[in-house]
Design an enzyme around this catalytic site. Sequence first.
Site, PDB file in Angstrom:
ATOM      1  N   ILE A 112       0.760  -1.156   0.027  1.00 25.78           N
ATOM      2  CA  ILE A 112      -0.090   0.156  -0.118  1.00 25.78           C
ATOM      3  C   ILE A 112       0.861   1.330   0.016  1.00 25.78           C
ATOM      4  CG2 ILE A 112      -1.832   1.244   1.442  1.00 25.78           C
ATOM      5  CD1 ILE A 112      -2.714  -1.438   2.152  1.00 25.78           C
ATOM      6  N   PHE A 115       2.251   2.381  -3.420  1.00 19.70           N
ATOM      7  CA  PHE A 115       1.514   2.765  -4.421  1.00 19.70           C
ATOM      8  C   PHE A 115       0.703   4.190  -3.736  1.00 19.70           C
ATOM      9  CE2 PHE A 115       1.552  -1.336  -6.250  1.00 19.70           C
ATOM     10  CZ  PHE A 115       1.649  -1.058  -7.389  1.00 19.70           C
ATOM     11  N   GLU A 116       0.614   4.438  -2.627  1.00 20.72           N
ATOM     12  CA  GLU A 116       0.262   5.647  -1.928  1.00 20.72           C
ATOM     13  C   GLU A 116       1.136   6.926  -2.031  1.00 20.72           C
ATOM     14  OE1 GLU A 116      -2.974   6.351  -0.965  1.00 20.72           O
ATOM     15  OE2 GLU A 116      -3.913   4.263  -1.479  1.00 20.72           O
ATOM     16  N   GLY A 117       2.413   6.384  -2.071  1.00 20.73           N
ATOM     17  CA  GLY A 117       3.321   7.375  -2.240  1.00 20.73           C
ATOM     18  C   GLY A 117       3.578   8.179  -0.765  1.00 20.73           C
TER      19      GLY A 117
END
Length: 263
Positions: A112, A115-117
């Site tokens: 997670i 992909f969230e950064g």
Amino acid sequence: MKFAILAAVASFLAPASAYAITGDNVNCRSGPGTSYAVKKVYKKGTDVKISCQTTGTNINGNNLWDKTSDGCYVSDYYVKTGSNGYVTSKCSSSGGSTCAAPKSNQATVDLIAEFEGFRANIYTDAAGYATVGYGHKCQKAKCAEVKYKIPLSKADGKKLLADDMRSFEVCITNMLNSKAKLNYNQFGALVSWSFNVGCGAAKSSTLIKRLNNGENVNKVLSEELPKWNKAGGKVLQGLVRRRAAEVALAKKSGSSQALPVKC
């Protein structure tokens, strides 16, 4: 003395008549977390009756949520129960489990996070929300609810992310029945997916229906997760990559059972 003890016990066991709401315009939601739809708004000082309690999104160090007599859930942080612990019985989940939802493994947190950064300082996201870390939306001015020092380190950012993931761990656990047998990697794939699309969308999905019918987990995830690759009707390559990473995580072996929960 004996009478006094018995009276105290009786007082403890008796259901409370009502507890006051301590915050201004507190949302009561369809489930125990900030990702659920708002069903009602309580004004400060409103007395609410609690039917049961369960765990959900952590609000200022308190992850309890109270189910009110209105049939919706409000964070216990905003209810004057006099305790940060249970004051009544635990809620039974819709999936049939009365046990606590499992915690995601580190592989899920890392997926997670990827992909969230990450942003160490508070910024305004594309939707206009004050945000920090790995996509944490601030609930108070300057993210005052965050218990970690800002600017965040990446390590603390992942701790905050793990806190934010809790409501999705709970909702995935609650929407699956005993026919859905998942290891921690498969569970993590679903947590990542619901974190991205929301618990409401996940619950009404064909994916969840198929798992509750007892179908092979990896077959279902391989066929259903890739369908969730659009935003605004357009295929986004970022979502294509995320769904592929979730499927790959689910297929990794060597993970113990997460669901059904072993009490």
